[in-house]
Design a protein around this motif. Sequence first.
Motif, mmCIF file in Angstrom:
data_model
loop_
_atom_site.group_PDB
_atom_site.id
_atom_site.type_symbol
_atom_site.label_atom_id
_atom_site.label_comp_id
_atom_site.label_asym_id
_atom_site.label_seq_id
_atom_site.Cartn_x
_atom_site.Cartn_y
_atom_site.Cartn_z
ATOM 1 N N THR A 57 37.896 -23.802 -39.863
ATOM 2 C CA THR A 57 36.700 -23.537 -40.660
ATOM 3 C C THR A 57 36.933 -22.447 -41.697
ATOM 4 O OG1 THR A 57 35.891 -21.963 -39.011
ATOM 5 C CG2 THR A 57 35.150 -24.239 -38.806
ATOM 6 N N TYR A 59 34.300 -20.032 -44.483
ATOM 7 C CA TYR A 59 32.923 -19.724 -44.855
ATOM 8 C C TYR A 59 32.861 -18.861 -46.113
ATOM 9 C CZ TYR A 59 31.708 -21.137 -40.087
ATOM 10 O OH TYR A 59 31.536 -21.838 -38.912
ATOM 11 N N LYS A 64 28.979 -15.573 -43.574
ATOM 12 C CA LYS A 64 29.810 -15.287 -42.398
ATOM 13 C C LYS A 64 29.007 -14.524 -41.357
ATOM 14 C CE LYS A 64 34.403 -15.286 -44.493
ATOM 15 N NZ LYS A 64 35.560 -14.451 -44.930
ATOM 16 N N THR A 68 27.177 -21.423 -38.801
ATOM 17 C CA THR A 68 28.275 -22.028 -38.052
ATOM 18 C C THR A 68 28.359 -23.507 -38.418
ATOM 19 O OG1 THR A 68 27.948 -20.507 -36.197
ATOM 20 C CG2 THR A 68 29.248 -22.496 -35.795
ATOM 21 N N SER A 70 30.164 -27.237 -37.782
ATOM 22 C CA SER A 70 30.860 -28.000 -36.755
ATOM 23 C C SER A 70 30.807 -29.479 -37.125
ATOM 24 C CB SER A 70 30.229 -27.760 -35.379
ATOM 25 O OG SER A 70 28.874 -28.163 -35.379
ATOM 26 N N GLN A 81 24.614 -24.899 -38.472
ATOM 27 C CA GLN A 81 23.626 -24.054 -37.797
ATOM 28 C C GLN A 81 23.453 -22.786 -38.622
ATOM 29 O OE1 GLN A 81 21.721 -24.663 -34.990
ATOM 30 N NE2 GLN A 81 20.686 -22.756 -35.560
#
Length: 121
Positions: A57, A59, A64, A68, A70, A81
Amino acid sequence: QVQVVESGGGLVQAGGSLRLSCAASGNILRINDMAWYREAPGKQRELVARITSGGNTDYADSVKGRFTVSRDNAEKTLLLQMNSLKPEDTAVYYCHADIVPTSNPHAYRYWGRGTQVTVSS
């Protein structure tokens, strides 16, 4: 025909949470990188978070520790999220996927139509 479709945007108060989803469908052989971008009024579209097919991943500094990303490779979905939302997170959020269709050995970039996220102060 391959397409990606976002869902999950809405209006939330500062400090709240939202979860965005993106579903890829169609004649897909493989999905490489997937990512979320956002575009606020008067600003350029920017990368929010990216995830490789292996789960690595990346960001934007501004999200950060709060967002999140996924993915579920079997379901061909991408999630974001978003916690501790701020008014400056207000934007249209776009799903992006680098997809190899079954009809062609090359990867193509696919974009969703976007979902609005509005964070009130």
